[in-house]
Write an enzyme that holds these catalytic residues in place. Sequence first.
Site, PDB file in Angstrom:
ATOM      1  N   LYS A  65       0.832  -1.196   0.000  1.00  0.00           N
ATOM      2  CA  LYS A  65       0.000   0.000   0.000  1.00  0.00           C
ATOM      3  C   LYS A  65       0.871   1.251   0.000  1.00  0.00           C
ATOM      4  O   LYS A  65       2.024   1.194   0.429  1.00  0.00           O
ATOM      5  CB  LYS A  65      -0.841   0.036   1.288  1.00  0.00           C
ATOM      6  CG  LYS A  65      -1.985  -0.946   1.332  1.00  0.00           C
ATOM      7  CD  LYS A  65      -2.699  -0.820   2.670  1.00  0.00           C
ATOM      8  CE  LYS A  65      -3.765  -1.874   2.843  1.00  0.00           C
ATOM      9  NZ  LYS A  65      -4.910  -1.726   1.940  1.00  0.00           N
ATOM     10  N   ASP A 113      -7.533  -3.079  10.545  1.00  0.00           N
ATOM     11  CA  ASP A 113      -8.040  -4.089   9.612  1.00  0.00           C
ATOM     12  C   ASP A 113      -8.486  -5.368  10.333  1.00  0.00           C
ATOM     13  O   ASP A 113      -8.856  -6.348   9.700  1.00  0.00           O
ATOM     14  CB  ASP A 113      -6.975  -4.402   8.553  1.00  0.00           C
ATOM     15  CG  ASP A 113      -7.565  -4.816   7.215  1.00  0.00           C
ATOM     16  OD1 ASP A 113      -8.753  -4.543   6.986  1.00  0.00           O
ATOM     17  OD2 ASP A 113      -6.838  -5.416   6.400  1.00  0.00           O
ATOM     18  N   ARG A 155     -10.377 -11.503   1.893  1.00  0.00           N
ATOM     19  CA  ARG A 155     -11.179 -12.628   1.383  1.00  0.00           C
ATOM     20  C   ARG A 155     -10.382 -13.926   1.436  1.00  0.00           C
ATOM     21  O   ARG A 155     -10.952 -15.005   1.537  1.00  0.00           O
ATOM     22  CB  ARG A 155     -11.664 -12.294  -0.034  1.00  0.00           C
ATOM     23  CG  ARG A 155     -10.575 -12.157  -1.047  1.00  0.00           C
ATOM     24  CD  ARG A 155     -10.987 -11.309  -2.241  1.00  0.00           C
ATOM     25  NE  ARG A 155     -10.998  -9.887  -1.920  1.00  0.00           N
ATOM     26  CZ  ARG A 155     -11.300  -8.942  -2.806  1.00  0.00           C
ATOM     27  NH1 ARG A 155     -11.632  -9.259  -4.041  1.00  0.00           N
ATOM     28  NH2 ARG A 155     -11.286  -7.674  -2.452  1.00  0.00           N
TER      29      ARG A 155
HETATM   30 ZN    ZN Z   1      -7.207  -5.848   4.479  1.00  0.00          ZN
HETATM   31 MN    MN Z   2      -5.713  -5.441   1.956  1.00  0.00          MN
END
Ligand code: ZN
Ligand code: MN
Length: 440
Positions: free
Chosen positions: A260, A271, A334
């Site tokens: 990121k 998160d 996911r």
């Molecule tokens: Zn994440």
């Molecule tokens: Mn991520």
Amino acid sequence: MEFFVTHQAVDHYSGDCSVAFVLKGKSNENRIIQNYLDLHRFEPKLASTLMLGKVEGYKSKRVLVVGLGESPLSQKNYIKALKSLSSAMSVSKVKNVVIPSIEVEDADEAWLQITTARVLKNESYKVKKVGVKEEISEIVLEAVNIYSQNNGASEIQKGVAIANGMALTRELGDLPPNICTPTYIAETAKSLAETYNLECEILEESDMESLGMNSLLSVSKGSIEPGKLISLSYSNAGNEAPIVLVGKGVTFDSGGISLKPGQGMDEMKYDMCGAASVLGTMTAIAQLQPKVNIISIVASAENMPAGNASKPGDIVTTASGQTVEILNTDAEGRLVLCDALTFAEKYKPASVVDIATLTGACIVALGHCTSAVMGNNEQVVSELLDAGKEAGDKAWELPIWDDYQDLIDSPFADMQNIGGKGAGSITAACFLSRFAKEFP
Ligand code: ZN
Ligand code: MN
């Protein structure tokens, strides 16, 4: 902070402080209060407050006037007023208070009690600074009395239990990622199990290997922090099929090799808030003891770049047997959740609710005040939307039509872990739906 229901008229309360609500365009029944309001040119704008001293006709030491704005009073505005009431009391070091009941649109007495207790308790949450000794203030709000005309059962404990759950959720979220690791989350679950007599099972990486959870492991392998799959069971309904709550617990998401940008990356400690929500929910449930069976499953890992981290193009076989081509290592939520969903199958759940900070695309679509709900069962979806309305924590349904499923088909595996540019939240849910075929 303790909460009580009182049937004694507010002006008879002989404690520290009584609250008087004032709506726009209506003068106060107490002539002296109204005189003060005129004197101070107080306008009962929503969430405005005015602390008065001793008022004739009231037995309490002082009276806190809280403006409610225009009538009718909406649920959202009542919560706003409560928040300003809370800060006015803390500024004035109020130790105990009585709050009158007030008519709120589309709300009954139970909602009023639950919400008042939940909001006031939640407002008392403070971020704990790491290693900094807090000055403990001697004067804190100890007792909140909520007036009720009815003699029905008190609903206050619901609000308190929910706020206690929220406090755990917020605390886990606020902790730095070097403290709140997957191991820390597992320890937190263990201590909840001890405190509330829940069943706790923790799968280590070696256990997950033998269950074929290569997708979850593909995320944790780039980190020196071992991943964990944590489950907690609360049972109070015999052999009824359980509701399973699944939470994303990525304790830090650097994005992995698909790194990121640096700006705001510290926020990626949040998160794991799906996992924190699930553990907070278990806390509230354990305190309230409803007649249900609930199991929570937290998939926890740290997503880091490393020599042995997953690379774009890697293909893994999930616990379900389906294969996934990892096109972007930042779409890791996911990847941990799909194996947790497969794990949930063994409980033969009545329904499964998966809670996650899953995509930035969700914020692009709905902003910060609304969550997206996507599901394969209309009834479960509508119950979740209704619950959100009741709690003032709204959600909106997005579609997971087949048209979107095509976007995650891969030429090299059963599926790929990202779709195209558009509909990022929907394709994430489409991905998870492929692991949720056995339950609503
Ligand atoms: Zn994440
Ligand atoms: Mn991520």
